[in-house]
Scaffold this motif. Structure first.
Motif, mmCIF file in Angstrom:
data_model
loop_
_atom_site.group_PDB
_atom_site.id
_atom_site.type_symbol
_atom_site.label_atom_id
_atom_site.label_comp_id
_atom_site.label_asym_id
_atom_site.label_seq_id
_atom_site.Cartn_x
_atom_site.Cartn_y
_atom_site.Cartn_z
ATOM 1 N N PHE A 133 0.735 -1.263 -0.041
ATOM 2 C CA PHE A 133 -0.161 -0.050 -0.096
ATOM 3 C C PHE A 133 0.908 1.275 -0.070
ATOM 4 C CE2 PHE A 133 -2.070 3.343 2.624
ATOM 5 C CZ PHE A 133 -2.851 3.588 1.769
ATOM 6 N N PHE A 134 1.942 1.072 0.867
ATOM 7 C CA PHE A 134 2.857 2.524 0.807
ATOM 8 C C PHE A 134 3.539 2.476 -0.427
ATOM 9 C CE2 PHE A 134 3.762 1.899 5.646
ATOM 10 C CZ PHE A 134 2.408 2.317 6.026
ATOM 11 N N GLU A 135 4.109 1.586 -1.167
ATOM 12 C CA GLU A 135 4.605 1.660 -2.307
ATOM 13 C C GLU A 135 3.763 2.198 -3.205
ATOM 14 O OE1 GLU A 135 6.433 -2.082 -3.428
ATOM 15 O OE2 GLU A 135 7.378 -2.077 -1.422
ATOM 16 N N ASP A 136 2.439 1.611 -3.470
ATOM 17 C CA ASP A 136 1.705 1.931 -4.751
ATOM 18 C C ASP A 136 1.087 3.429 -4.267
ATOM 19 O OD1 ASP A 136 1.497 -0.260 -5.856
ATOM 20 O OD2 ASP A 136 -0.522 -1.307 -4.928
ATOM 21 N N SER A 137 1.076 3.786 -2.949
ATOM 22 C CA SER A 137 0.337 5.115 -2.856
ATOM 23 C C SER A 137 1.451 6.306 -3.216
ATOM 24 C CB SER A 137 0.335 5.196 -1.266
ATOM 25 O OG SER A 137 -1.018 4.308 -0.744
ATOM 26 N N GLY A 177 -9.278 3.171 -4.660
ATOM 27 C CA GLY A 177 -9.546 1.618 -4.381
ATOM 28 C C GLY A 177 -8.326 1.176 -3.716
ATOM 29 N N SER A 178 -7.213 1.564 -3.947
ATOM 30 C CA SER A 178 -5.913 0.968 -2.857
ATOM 31 C C SER A 178 -6.233 1.215 -1.288
ATOM 32 C CB SER A 178 -4.632 1.769 -3.482
ATOM 33 O OG SER A 178 -3.565 1.070 -2.791
ATOM 34 N N GLU A 185 -1.811 14.779 3.173
ATOM 35 C CA GLU A 185 -1.933 14.913 4.401
ATOM 36 C C GLU A 185 -2.365 13.548 5.167
ATOM 37 O OE1 GLU A 185 -3.647 18.705 5.253
ATOM 38 O OE2 GLU A 185 -2.034 19.778 4.516
ATOM 39 N N GLU A 186 -3.538 13.250 4.812
ATOM 40 C CA GLU A 186 -4.379 11.955 5.334
ATOM 41 C C GLU A 186 -3.261 10.738 4.990
ATOM 42 O OE1 GLU A 186 -6.885 11.850 7.259
ATOM 43 O OE2 GLU A 186 -7.344 13.923 7.165
ATOM 44 N N TYR A 187 -2.892 10.672 3.873
ATOM 45 C CA TYR A 187 -1.873 9.479 3.604
ATOM 46 C C TYR A 187 -0.742 9.420 4.419
ATOM 47 C CZ TYR A 187 1.496 6.554 1.735
ATOM 48 O OH TYR A 187 2.778 5.724 1.427
ATOM 49 N N ASN A 188 -0.102 10.872 4.743
ATOM 50 C CA ASN A 188 1.018 10.669 5.554
ATOM 51 C C ASN A 188 0.775 10.400 6.887
ATOM 52 O OD1 ASN A 188 2.940 11.374 3.749
ATOM 53 N ND2 ASN A 188 2.516 13.632 3.625
ATOM 54 N N LEU A 189 -0.740 10.805 7.339
ATOM 55 C CA LEU A 189 -0.884 10.469 8.754
ATOM 56 C C LEU A 189 -1.134 9.045 8.878
ATOM 57 C CD1 LEU A 189 -1.863 11.634 11.644
ATOM 58 C CD2 LEU A 189 -4.173 11.759 10.548
ATOM 59 N N ILE A 190 -1.866 8.290 8.073
ATOM 60 C CA ILE A 190 -1.932 6.832 8.151
ATOM 61 C C ILE A 190 -0.652 6.332 8.125
ATOM 62 C CG2 ILE A 190 -2.858 6.417 5.866
ATOM 63 C CD1 ILE A 190 -4.314 5.041 8.868
ATOM 64 N N GLN A 231 -6.610 8.350 -11.612
ATOM 65 C CA GLN A 231 -5.434 8.224 -10.815
ATOM 66 C C GLN A 231 -6.062 8.291 -9.324
ATOM 67 O OE1 GLN A 231 -2.943 11.483 -11.898
ATOM 68 N NE2 GLN A 231 -1.589 10.181 -13.295
ATOM 69 N N VAL A 232 -6.710 9.226 -9.032
ATOM 70 C CA VAL A 232 -7.688 9.373 -7.999
ATOM 71 C C VAL A 232 -8.465 8.137 -7.529
ATOM 72 C CG1 VAL A 232 -9.310 10.692 -6.428
ATOM 73 C CG2 VAL A 232 -7.714 12.021 -7.907
#
Length: 153
Positions: free
Chosen positions: A49-53, A83-84, A121-126, A77-78
């Motif tokens: 998930f991290f790599e794909d994100s 989905g990911s 921001e949300e991605y970095n938090l999770i 892309q969004v």
């Protein structure tokens, strides 16, 4: 540090992530797939998930940086990122992606730029919280503890 303290930190972190709406039930379902025969399952899924994100976020940043913006490409892309995020249970990231897609539909450049920032921001938090969770799990297992979702396996 002893197992009981680490386990409590893990429980508290997980509770917080669910209370804050960072994670949803999908994450619990992923945890249930981890067992003694596949002890690193969750870590592998989260790492993917991290790599794909990271790749998708870079692609979205590049797409939004072009003039004119290809709203069909950014929407695609969004959608992929949504989905990911959904598949791992990253609820708040998924929700921001839903909003992001409405800006794509409206071809709202400023809305897309703001949404990209919020998604990041949300991605970095999770990501930070999941990395902490994985580190706690490694520590628990390293000192002979059992993770709560693996008990009885």
């Amino acid at each position: 540090m002893d197992v009981a303290k680490l386990l409590q930190q893990h429980v508290d972190l997980m509770d917080d992530m669910f209370k804050e709406g960072l994670l949803d039930e999908q994450f619990n379902q992923l945890q249930q797939l981890q067992d003694e025969s596949n002890p690193n399952f969750l870590e592998e899924v989260v790492s993917l998930f991290f790599e794909d994100s990271q790749r998708i976020l870079e692609n979205m940043t590049e797409t939004i940086g072009k003039d004119p913006i290809d709203y069909k490409v950014i929407d695609s892309q969004v959608h992929q990122f949504k989905g990911s995020s959904s598949s791992i249970g990253a609820q708040r990231v998924k929700n921001v992606c839903v909003t992001f897609r409405t800006y794509c539909d409206k071809e709202d450049k400023k809305g897309c730029q703001d949404a990209l920032e919020e998604v990041g921001e949300e991605y970095n938090l999770i990501k930070k919280k999941l990395e902490t969770m994985l580190e706690l799990e490694k520590q628990i297992v390293a000192i002979g503890g059992t993770l709560p979702f693996m008990e009885g396996c």
